[in-house]
Motif scaffolding. Structure first.
Motif, mmCIF file in Angstrom:
data_model
loop_
_atom_site.group_PDB
_atom_site.id
_atom_site.type_symbol
_atom_site.label_atom_id
_atom_site.label_comp_id
_atom_site.label_asym_id
_atom_site.label_seq_id
_atom_site.Cartn_x
_atom_site.Cartn_y
_atom_site.Cartn_z
ATOM 1 N N LEU A 48 -55.534 88.942 35.767
ATOM 2 C CA LEU A 48 -54.396 88.058 35.947
ATOM 3 C C LEU A 48 -54.831 86.747 36.587
ATOM 4 N N PHE A 49 -54.151 85.670 36.231
ATOM 5 C CA PHE A 49 -54.444 84.372 36.836
ATOM 6 C C PHE A 49 -54.187 84.371 38.343
ATOM 7 N N ASN A 50 -53.214 85.170 38.770
ATOM 8 C CA ASN A 50 -52.777 85.147 40.173
ATOM 9 C C ASN A 50 -53.444 86.239 41.004
ATOM 10 N N THR A 51 -54.734 86.484 40.761
ATOM 11 C CA THR A 51 -55.477 87.502 41.508
ATOM 12 C C THR A 51 -56.755 86.909 42.091
ATOM 13 N N PHE A 52 -57.299 87.598 43.084
ATOM 14 C CA PHE A 52 -58.562 87.174 43.672
ATOM 15 C C PHE A 52 -59.713 87.361 42.683
ATOM 16 N N THR A 53 -59.542 88.299 41.745
ATOM 17 C CA THR A 53 -60.572 88.495 40.725
ATOM 18 C C THR A 53 -60.758 87.227 39.905
ATOM 19 N N PHE A 54 -59.645 86.626 39.493
ATOM 20 C CA PHE A 54 -59.725 85.383 38.726
ATOM 21 C C PHE A 54 -60.234 84.245 39.605
ATOM 22 N N ALA A 55 -59.951 84.326 40.914
ATOM 23 C CA ALA A 55 -60.366 83.278 41.851
ATOM 24 C C ALA A 55 -61.880 83.174 41.968
ATOM 25 N N TRP A 56 -62.607 84.274 41.707
ATOM 26 C CA TRP A 56 -64.074 84.183 41.685
ATOM 27 C C TRP A 56 -64.598 84.069 40.257
ATOM 28 N N PHE A 57 -63.858 84.649 39.306
ATOM 29 C CA PHE A 57 -64.280 84.632 37.909
ATOM 30 C C PHE A 57 -64.327 83.207 37.357
ATOM 31 N N PHE A 58 -63.229 82.457 37.525
ATOM 32 C CA PHE A 58 -63.191 81.129 36.910
ATOM 33 C C PHE A 58 -64.170 80.145 37.534
ATOM 34 N N PRO A 59 -64.294 80.054 38.869
ATOM 35 C CA PRO A 59 -65.305 79.131 39.418
ATOM 36 C C PRO A 59 -66.711 79.421 38.919
ATOM 37 N N LEU A 60 -67.030 80.727 38.767
ATOM 38 C CA LEU A 60 -68.350 81.091 38.253
ATOM 39 C C LEU A 60 -68.519 80.597 36.815
ATOM 40 N N VAL A 61 -67.499 80.826 35.976
ATOM 41 C CA VAL A 61 -67.552 80.352 34.590
ATOM 42 C C VAL A 61 -67.632 78.827 34.553
ATOM 43 N N PHE A 62 -66.853 78.174 35.405
ATOM 44 C CA PHE A 62 -66.815 76.711 35.457
ATOM 45 C C PHE A 62 -68.197 76.130 35.767
ATOM 46 N N VAL A 63 -68.856 76.668 36.787
ATOM 47 C CA VAL A 63 -70.170 76.155 37.190
ATOM 48 C C VAL A 63 -71.201 76.389 36.087
ATOM 49 N N LEU A 64 -71.277 77.607 35.562
ATOM 50 C CA LEU A 64 -72.240 77.917 34.499
ATOM 51 C C LEU A 64 -71.977 77.080 33.250
ATOM 52 N N TYR A 65 -70.695 76.897 32.951
ATOM 53 C CA TYR A 65 -70.292 76.164 31.751
ATOM 54 C C TYR A 65 -70.798 74.722 31.786
ATOM 55 N N TRP A 66 -70.600 74.048 32.901
ATOM 56 C CA TRP A 66 -71.017 72.645 32.973
ATOM 57 C C TRP A 66 -72.524 72.500 33.210
ATOM 58 N N LEU A 67 -73.168 73.544 33.755
ATOM 59 C CA LEU A 67 -74.626 73.520 33.854
ATOM 60 C C LEU A 67 -75.272 73.577 32.472
ATOM 61 N N LEU A 68 -74.546 74.178 31.513
ATOM 62 C CA LEU A 68 -75.053 74.306 30.150
ATOM 63 C C LEU A 68 -74.741 73.084 29.292
ATOM 64 N N GLN A 69 -74.141 72.062 29.885
ATOM 65 C CA GLN A 69 -73.707 70.897 29.117
ATOM 66 C C GLN A 69 -74.863 70.197 28.405
ATOM 67 N N LYS A 70 -76.041 70.168 29.056
ATOM 68 C CA LYS A 70 -77.173 69.462 28.476
ATOM 69 C C LYS A 70 -77.843 70.248 27.351
#
Length: 478
Positions: free
Chosen positions: A2-24
């Motif tokens: 769920l979007f409104n859980t602590f699980t998503f609170a760590w899941f999305f930042p991790l995806v966000f960081v990895l995602y933009w690190l792969l930009q190059k």
């Protein structure tokens, strides 16, 4: 997940960081990461149904290619109908089989005939109505030669399974989302700030408004016999704000999350409770579904091009199908039928396109006529939501009958002052921000920074105070 859980609170930042690190790197790395993240996101609910999602994706991907490259109309139709029937077959079995069986048993029982038909004891795969419609529109558009079939399986898989919209929309179109998945994404500060604002407002809608309203609406709807008509009316009001806060809150979080990844999703809500008639309401509520039915059901039926009776027929079909899409219960069909009745006078008088711009677009306050129009539309919507929320049509009719009784004049026994204050605050913020795509998009951005950040801080404090056991989103069941 769920979007409104602590699980998503760590899941999305991790995806966000990895995602933009792969930009190059090559774009496929970013898309591959999003697919893995999306499948994990879905598997957190029930990993077994992940295979159904993958099968549906592969079916439509292969069907689209076969439809495009087939030289004979017979082969094109074969692959087209194969995809349509299998997709609708899965939807029918999981979502509607028990409804048809129970309805058939009740019908024969009314004639004194006893039928013994087995029902399925299986969970409804979350998001099946949404990702099925993604695939259906894709295949239909290829068959109609509106788009070319996607050859990149990674890109098409991401189109279907993209986690921000996977389980509750918005219902995307291949013409809008696929091109974004095939081009390089660039992160901008403005896009990031806008995404965070929309996520914050979406979480406020869900956690503070919707979940708090549910605490009062649920007991009232579950036991209407114990309350007066006035209290039942309050329960209907609470549910009206609950379903809006819940579903539009989900959409805000989805759009904001996706914007942080450099991908824009379709707008799904546009301040529907400020509508001046029902036609305007349906242009502003669940926009992606309304336009899907318009493009793939209403227009193929003839739309508004035929005679008056054809227009009336098509209107009722579109609203009944929309109601049935929401769930396998006669209450949703009654809800759709009621909205069709609301819409009919506007259609017959050619006033269904009277209000296209947002209310009071060039002023701060609405006119008296607009206030009356919004008030009537809102009350009609509250009335219709009773059928949407009630367990059965008979329960809804009892609910309404009691509201129309003398007990409606009694002082409500449920009247939480703090919630009423929260709702007033919520409506005021929505009103002030109604000219943006979401309430906080432009609100005080060019005015006082202190005022703007005070609002953000207030919302964060309220989120902290009202954060309890995470509640699922209403539209997960559809």
């Amino acid at each position: 997940m769920l979007f409104n859980t602590f699980t998503f609170a760590w899941f999305f930042p991790l995806v966000f960081v990895l995602y933009w690190l792969l930009q190059k790197k090559d774009l496929k790395w970013q898309n591959g990461l999003l697919i893995v993240a999306s499948y994990y996101f879905y598997a957190c609910w029930n990993w077994k149904f992940l295979f159904l999602l993958i099968f549906s994706t592969a079916l439509d991907y292969a069907s689209g290619i076969q439809i495009e490259k087939s030289t004979s109309e017979k082969k094109r139709k074969f692959w087209f109908w194969l995809s349509i029937l299998i997709n609708l077959g899965f939807l029918g079995v999981f979502k509607y089989y028990n409804f048809f069986v129970d309805s058939l048993v009740e019908l024969f029982a009314s004639f004194g005939v006893s039928l013994h038909l087995a029902t399925l004891q299986v969970l409804l795969p979350v998001g099946i109505s949404f990702y099925t419609f993604h695939g259906l529109s894709y295949v239909i558009d290829i068959y109609k030669r509106r788009i070319a079939a996607e050859r990149d399986f990674v890109v098409y898989s991401l189109f279907v399974s993209y986690f921000p919209l996977l389980v509750a929309g918005p219902i995307e179109r291949a013409t809008h989302l696929l091109p974004q998945l095939k081009q390089k994404r660039i992160f901008t500060y403005e896009q990031g700030v806008s995404g965070l604002r929309q996520i914050l407002w979406g979480l406020f809608k869900k956690i503070v408004i919707a979940d708090t309203c549910a605490q009062y609406a649920n007991p009232i709807f579950n036991n209407p016999e114990a309350y007066s008509g006035s209290t039942l009316f309050m329960g209907a009001l609470f549910f009206t704000f609950q379903i809006y806060g819940d579903f539009s809150g989900y959409s805000d979080i989805a759009l904001g999350t996706s914007r942080l990844l450099g991908i824009e999703l379709l707008k799904n809500f546009s301040f529907p409770y400020f509508s001046r008639d029902i036609a305007e309401f349906w242009r502003r509520w669940h926009i992606s579904l309304s336009t899907w039915f318009k493009d793939y059901v209403y227009i193929p039926l003839g739309g508004s091009q035929g005679g008056r009776w054809m227009q009336i027929r098509n209107t009722f079909i579109i609203f009944l199908v929309s109601g049935f899409w929401h769930g396998a219960n006669w209450t949703f069909i009654a809800w759709g039928f009621l909205n069709a009745l609301y819409f009919l006078p506007l259609l017959l008088t050619n006033k269904n396109r009277s209000h296209v711009e947002i209310v009071a677009n060039h002023s701060m306050f609405p006119s008296f006529k607009e206030i009356i129009g919004m008030g009537i539309t809102f009350l009609l919507t509250v009335f219709a939501w009773i059928f949407f929320r009630a367990p059965s049509v008979s329960d809804a009719l009892y609910f309404i009958q009691k509201i129309c009784s003398k007990s409606v004049l009694q002082w409500p026994t449920v009247r939480p002052t703090f919630l009423i204050v929260l709702l007033l605050f919520f409506v005021l913020v929505e009103w002030w921000g109604r000219k943006g795509n979401f309430a906080l998009e432009k609100l005080w951005v060019k005015q006082s920074r202190i005022l703007r950040w005070s609002l953000y801080l207030l919302l964060l404090v309220l989120l902290f105070l009202f954060q309890g056991e995470p509640e699922t989103f209403i539209y997960f069941q559809f």
